[in-house]
Design an enzyme around this catalytic site. Structure first.
Site, PDB file in Angstrom:
ATOM      1  N   LYS A 159       1.377 -10.078   7.809  1.00 41.27           N
ATOM      2  CA  LYS A 159       2.354  -9.077   8.265  1.00 41.27           C
ATOM      3  C   LYS A 159       3.478  -9.282   6.977  1.00 41.27           C
ATOM      4  CE  LYS A 159       4.581  -6.944  12.078  1.00 41.27           C
ATOM      5  NZ  LYS A 159       4.076  -5.508  11.912  1.00 41.27           N
TER       6      LYS A 159
HETATM    7  N1  PMP Z   1      -1.310  -2.791  12.411  1.00 40.57           N
HETATM    8  C1  PMP Z   1      -0.318  -2.794  11.771  1.00 40.57           C
HETATM    9  C2  PMP Z   1      -0.121  -2.564  10.408  1.00 40.57           C
HETATM   10  C3  PMP Z   1       1.034  -3.037  12.380  1.00 40.57           C
HETATM   11  O1  PMP Z   1       2.114  -3.218  11.670  1.00 40.57           O
HETATM   12  C4  PMP Z   1       1.062  -3.601  13.793  1.00 40.57           C
HETATM   13  C5  PMP Z   1       2.239  -3.698  14.463  1.00 40.57           C
HETATM   14  N2  PMP Z   1       2.811  -5.192  14.325  1.00 40.57           N
HETATM   15  C6  PMP Z   1      -0.170  -3.473  14.541  1.00 40.57           C
HETATM   16  C7  PMP Z   1      -1.370  -3.160  13.748  1.00 40.57           C
HETATM   17  C8  PMP Z   1       0.003  -3.732  15.791  1.00 40.57           C
HETATM   18  O2  PMP Z   1      -0.030  -5.256  15.920  1.00 40.57           O
HETATM   19  P1  PMP Z   1       0.600  -5.835  17.516  1.00 40.57           P
HETATM   20  O3  PMP Z   1       0.043  -5.336  18.703  1.00 40.57           O
HETATM   21  O4  PMP Z   1       0.617  -7.425  17.217  1.00 40.57           O
HETATM   22  O5  PMP Z   1       2.008  -5.145  17.291  1.00 40.57           O
END
Ligand code: PMP
Length: 315
Positions: free
Chosen positions: A157
């Site tokens: 991320k």
């Molecule tokens: N894909 C992206 C690109 C994201 O930024 C997120 C949000 N964090 C997600 C998927 C979903 O991940 P999560 O369920 O861990 O929030």
């Protein structure tokens, strides 16, 4: 969005106004930062705030930091404790969102990952819904492509990588859609701008595998577990073609901010019958219970923020 009273910054909890970085900060100039996004949910009956899967979130956060060669001297457990301390400081009794961010902190010119100091900050703030139409979203396929693992790894991320998400989101919203799906360079479905995607076809859940340049979502994992455990529905992780999405029975997006968003139209075509389908509805219901600590089977997902404080007060 309201400004939080405090932040965790340079190793301690400080008034939010003191948590400031300089314009020359490396992470600000070059996107050399990684972040997380998790939620805590208020349960009024139990008078408790539950962090949702913080250890999993912080494990991913530290893995993202590892990709950028960061050394934070933290574990998922110690980051969870810092988060609990920060939330207690502001005594939140409502749903909140927590944003940890680690960044290359030196004030220097020169793009690189090495020989730079790493800093960590965490803020927590009240947060409600992320997508307005979360029961009937209209989604399009973006003209942009998803960043590739060999360019900027999507499984991290990484702040700089979110320019890709910003292009995808803004083009979709300005064209009148709620959100967009983005394809990989090869033309398979990857994910949304900040959400993973699932479709239902003939009673099976299907989602792109982690090798399709997705962020490995914690909500995605929770949905796979809830689908099997609560509905007896198996999830297939396999590449998905664009037109499979046009012809699926149900479609939804998952994310910590977005939660579970039912998609009922894709590029001006109805998804299935054009209204939220039964599997999506059942998953949304199970998820809502699980995040507030109301499903005993999944209590290990919930970290209570105030419990030990209450126990200490009682003794
Ligand atoms: N894909 C992206 C690109 C994201 O930024 C997120 C949000 N964090 C997600 C998927 C979903 O991940 P999560 O369920 O861990 O929030």
């Amino acid at each position: 969005m309201s400004i939080p009273p405090h932040a965790y910054f340079q190793g301690k909890i400080v008034p939010y106004a003191e948590a400031k970085i300089s314009v020359l900060t490396h992470g600000f100039n070059y996107g050399t930062a990684v972040f997380g996004g998790l939620r805590a949910y208020w349960n009024a009956e139990k008078e408790e705030l539950y962090l949702f899967r913080p250890i999993d979130h912080y494990r991913r956060f530290l893995n993202s930091a590892k990709l950028l060669r960061m050394e934070l001297n933290h574990t998922p457990e110690s980051l969870t404790q810092v988060t609990v301390d920060l939330i207690r400081q502001d005594n939140y009794r409502q749903d909140i969102y927590i944003r940890p961010i680690a960044y290359k902190a030196d004030e220097v010119i020169g793009v690189r990952l090495h020989d730079l100091r790493d800093e960590l900050a965490i803020v927590a703030l009240p947060f409600e819904r992320y997508l307005k139409n979360d029961t009937n979203a209209h989604v399009t396929f973006s003209a942009w492509r998803r960043i590739d693992d060999n360019a900027i790894p999507a499984r991290g991320k990484i702040s700089g990588a979110y320019i890709n998400s910003a292009f995808i989101k803004t083009d979709a919203v300005l064209a009148g859609y709620d959100e967009a799906l983005v394809l990989t360079q090869e033309g398979h479905v990857s994910e949304g701008s900040a959400m993973n995607v699932f479709m239902v076809k003939d009673g099976t859940l299907i989602t792109p595998p982690i090798t399709e340049n997705i962020l490995e979502g914690i909500t995605r994992r929770a949905v796979i577990e809830l689908a099997q455990g609560e509905l007896g529905v198996i999830t297939q992780e396999r590449p998905i073609d664009r037109t499979e999405v046009y012809l699926c029975d149900e479609l939804f997006l998952t994310g910590s901010a977005a939660q579970i968003v039912a998609v009922t139209r894709i590029d001006h075509r109805p998804v299935g019958s054009g209204v939220m389908g039964p599997i999506t509805a059942a998953l949304r219901e199970a998820f809502e219970k699980a995040i507030r600590g109301c499903l005993p089977k999944y209590r290990h997902w919930n970290t209570p923020v105030y419990l030990s404080e209450r126990i200490a007060q009682r003794n």
